[in-house]
Design a protein around this motif. Structure first.
Motif, PDB file in Angstrom:
ATOM      1  N   GLU A  70      50.305  14.112  30.505  1.00  0.00           N
ATOM      2  CA  GLU A  70      49.236  13.627  29.628  1.00  0.00           C
ATOM      3  C   GLU A  70      48.453  12.507  30.302  1.00  0.00           C
ATOM      4  N   TYR A 121      46.254  14.071  32.864  1.00  0.00           N
ATOM      5  CA  TYR A 121      45.070  14.705  32.271  1.00  0.00           C
ATOM      6  C   TYR A 121      44.013  13.655  31.933  1.00  0.00           C
ATOM      7  N   CYS A 165      40.908  21.008  33.077  1.00  0.00           N
ATOM      8  CA  CYS A 165      40.093  19.902  32.571  1.00  0.00           C
ATOM      9  C   CYS A 165      38.608  20.171  32.805  1.00  0.00           C
ATOM     10  N   HIS A 197      38.846  26.870  21.930  1.00  0.00           N
ATOM     11  CA  HIS A 197      40.124  26.819  21.212  1.00  0.00           C
ATOM     12  C   HIS A 197      41.252  27.303  22.104  1.00  0.00           C
ATOM     13  N   LEU A 208      41.950  24.691  24.909  1.00  0.00           N
ATOM     14  CA  LEU A 208      42.658  23.512  24.389  1.00  0.00           C
ATOM     15  C   LEU A 208      44.122  23.833  24.115  1.00  0.00           C
ATOM     16  N   GLU A 209      44.385  25.045  23.635  1.00  0.00           N
ATOM     17  CA  GLU A 209      45.774  25.463  23.450  1.00  0.00           C
ATOM     18  C   GLU A 209      46.484  25.555  24.801  1.00  0.00           C
ATOM     19  N   GLN A 210      45.797  26.102  25.772  1.00  0.00           N
ATOM     20  CA  GLN A 210      46.362  26.200  27.120  1.00  0.00           C
ATOM     21  C   GLN A 210      46.648  24.808  27.678  1.00  0.00           C
ATOM     22  N   LYS A 211      45.743  23.875  27.426  1.00  0.00           N
ATOM     23  CA  LYS A 211      45.950  22.489  27.869  1.00  0.00           C
ATOM     24  C   LYS A 211      47.232  21.927  27.272  1.00  0.00           C
ATOM     25  N   ARG A 212      47.408  22.077  25.974  1.00  0.00           N
ATOM     26  CA  ARG A 212      48.620  21.550  25.320  1.00  0.00           C
ATOM     27  C   ARG A 212      49.872  22.183  25.919  1.00  0.00           C
ATOM     28  N   ASP A 213      49.837  23.493  26.088  1.00  0.00           N
ATOM     29  CA  ASP A 213      51.006  24.202  26.611  1.00  0.00           C
ATOM     30  C   ASP A 213      51.311  23.780  28.048  1.00  0.00           C
ATOM     31  N   ILE A 235      50.521  20.957  29.602  1.00  0.00           N
ATOM     32  CA  ILE A 235      51.020  19.576  29.627  1.00  0.00           C
ATOM     33  C   ILE A 235      52.499  19.545  29.276  1.00  0.00           C
ATOM     34  N   VAL A 236      52.886  20.264  28.219  1.00  0.00           N
ATOM     35  CA  VAL A 236      54.298  20.328  27.826  1.00  0.00           C
ATOM     36  C   VAL A 236      55.133  20.944  28.944  1.00  0.00           C
TER      37      VAL A 236
END
Length: 206
Positions: free
Chosen positions: A5, A8, A124, A152, A155-160, A162-163
């Motif tokens: 995070e 990013y 990014c 959308h 942004l979901e790909q970004k969250r995944d 990062i995790v």
């Protein structure tokens, strides 16, 4: 805040800084301490931003062949810088975790932490440019809606991602996974490995 995070956020800052001048010839203004991990993450995204826009330029159907060749040369140079920075970042992780005691059933990951961060940096830039598309007023509403739907997903790909990166780093730190640093060994830029380049050298000697 976890490492991916934070990374990013640095990528976002670099992306925004690049687009102030919005020029592939702009001088980089890196705000972080020289040779810190933050410094190299900022550099990484800046190089990616330049290459992104060079790739846009070279796709102009009306581009002059000589100018296209100049851009292609710059893309090759940029791609080498990108690879060098990824390998430098992996060296950072290698040194950080080199003394970790591996668990008996430790496994290797399909990609190193730095190559995963490379994907995050590119993502990014995708998010930045897709958001720009959603704000255009010179296109149809259909275009805007399609870009919003893509946003959308990005942004979901970004969250995944990062995790996933942070889980990988946690696994490496805990000894559940181990990493290796493989040099990319790119051949096309190496005058000793690219037959076109060393062929020219041979022809000069004949």
């Amino acid at each position: 805040m976890v490492f991916a995070e934070l990374s990013y956020q640095i990528f976002e800052r670099a992306t925004l800084c690049y687009h102030v001048a919005d020029s592939t010839d702009a001088d980089i203004k890196n705000p972080y301490k020289l040779e810190s991990i933050e410094y190299y993450l900022f550099q990484k995204n800046w190089v990616d931003a330049i290459q992104w826009h060079l790739e846009d330029i070279i796709r102009d159907p009306d581009i002059e062949p000589e100018f296209a060749l100049q851009i292609k040369r710059r893309i090759d140079e940029s791609n080498q810088k990108r690879t060098d920075l990824v390998e430098l970042l992996d060296e950072y992780f290698w040194k950080k975790y080199e003394n970790v005691i591996l668990l008996p059933h430790a496994t290797i990951n399909t990609e190193s932490p730095a190559w995963a961060l490379d994907r995050l940096s590119i993502l990014c830039l995708k998010i930045y440019h897709m958001e720009q598309e959603t704000q255009r007023v010179d296109v149809s509403q259909g275009h805007v809606r399609r870009c919003e739907n893509k946003m959308h997903i990005l942004l979901e790909q970004k969250r995944d991602l990062i995790v996933a990166i942070d889980l990988l780093l946690e696994d490496i730190e805990a000894g559940r996974k181990y990493m290796k640093v493989y040099k990319q060994m790119k051949m096309y830029n190496d005058p000793e490995l690219n037959p076109v380049l060393y062929g020219k050298e041979i022809s000069r000697c004949v």
